[in-house]
Write an enzyme that holds these catalytic residues in place. Structure first.
Site, short mmCIF file in Angstrom:
data_model
loop_
_atom_site.label_atom_id
_atom_site.label_comp_id
_atom_site.label_asym_id
_atom_site.label_seq_id
_atom_site.Cartn_x
_atom_site.Cartn_y
_atom_site.Cartn_z
N HIS A 167 0.84 -1.20 0.00
CA HIS A 167 0.00 0.00 0.00
C HIS A 167 0.88 1.26 0.00
O HIS A 167 0.62 2.21 -0.75
CB HIS A 167 -0.90 -0.03 1.23
CG HIS A 167 -1.86 1.11 1.36
ND1 HIS A 167 -3.22 0.95 1.25
CD2 HIS A 167 -1.65 2.43 1.60
CE1 HIS A 167 -3.81 2.12 1.42
NE2 HIS A 167 -2.87 3.04 1.65
N GLU A 168 1.92 1.26 0.85
CA GLU A 168 2.79 2.46 0.93
C GLU A 168 3.66 2.62 -0.31
O GLU A 168 3.87 3.74 -0.77
CB GLU A 168 3.65 2.39 2.20
CG GLU A 168 2.86 2.38 3.49
CD GLU A 168 1.75 3.42 3.54
OE1 GLU A 168 1.99 4.57 3.14
OE2 GLU A 168 0.63 3.07 3.97
#
Length: 202
Positions: A167-168
């Protein structure tokens, strides 16, 4: 050599006072979707070790902002924060694990391998926190990034931690999780998400 995800240092757990809303996170300086074009742009890599001081400053801001977020919201499955979310278009992110270890710092990360197996789970994002959406992710990732001195390092992340890291890294590529959702899926209000059994997954 591939190491396990064990670069974190110990920090005291933060006891959240309440659940946060998108407005609360905006007030903490976290960029919100449809308000900040930086969220849709790829981030610029640090030249390490030349820019180590600048990288440390960005990571310090990420840590401080993440600590503020964790004071107002409980994250059962951990949380992450990427530099574009605090208005910095550089390739740095942190991931706070659910076991209260200190943040895993990712500098110039890129995914170099991923499992063939995947699963679909709900995700949330600090940049549009009032909704949740289902995203398909690999069950493990191998990520190459750099230490402060520029030394390459390779780490395998598994399960929910792999999802957080992916996600990051997506944020650093200018991608939001809603961009990855199936065409048949829709974002749902966080209140509806919390009423489902899936709420404990992420």
């Amino acid at each position: 050599m591939i190491s396990s995800a064990s670069r974190a240092t110990t920090i005291a757990p933060v006891l959240p006072a309440r659940s946060a809303s998108s407005g609360d996170l905006r007030a903490l300086g976290i960029a919100q979707r449809d308000e900040d074009p930086l969220l849709g742009k790829p981030s610029v890599e640090f030249t390490l070790p030349t820019e180590a001081r600048a990288a440390r400053q960005v990571v310090a801001r990420l840590r401080a902002t993440a600590a503020e977020v964790r004071r107002i919201h409980s994250f059962r499955g951990g949380m992450g924060l990427a530099a574009p979310q605090i208005g910095v278009g550089r390739r740095a992110a942190i991931v706070c694990t659910p076991d209260a270890r200190g943040p895993i710092v990712l500098l110039n990360p890129r995914v170099v391998d991923r499992s063939a197996a995947d699963d679909v789970r709900f995700e949330g994002c600090l940049s549009f926190f009032d909704v949740r959406g289902r995203v398909r992710r690999p069950v493990h990732l191998v990520v190459e990034d750099q230490a402060w001195d520029g030394t390459p390092r390779t780490t395998r992340f598994n399960g929910s931690l792999a999802r957080l890291v992916a996600h990051e890294i997506d944020h650093l590529d200018g991608v939001l999780y809603c961009d990855l959702m199936a065409a048949t899926d829709r974002l749902i209000p966080v209140e509806d998400y919390r009423a489902t059994e899936a709420a404990g997954n992420y």
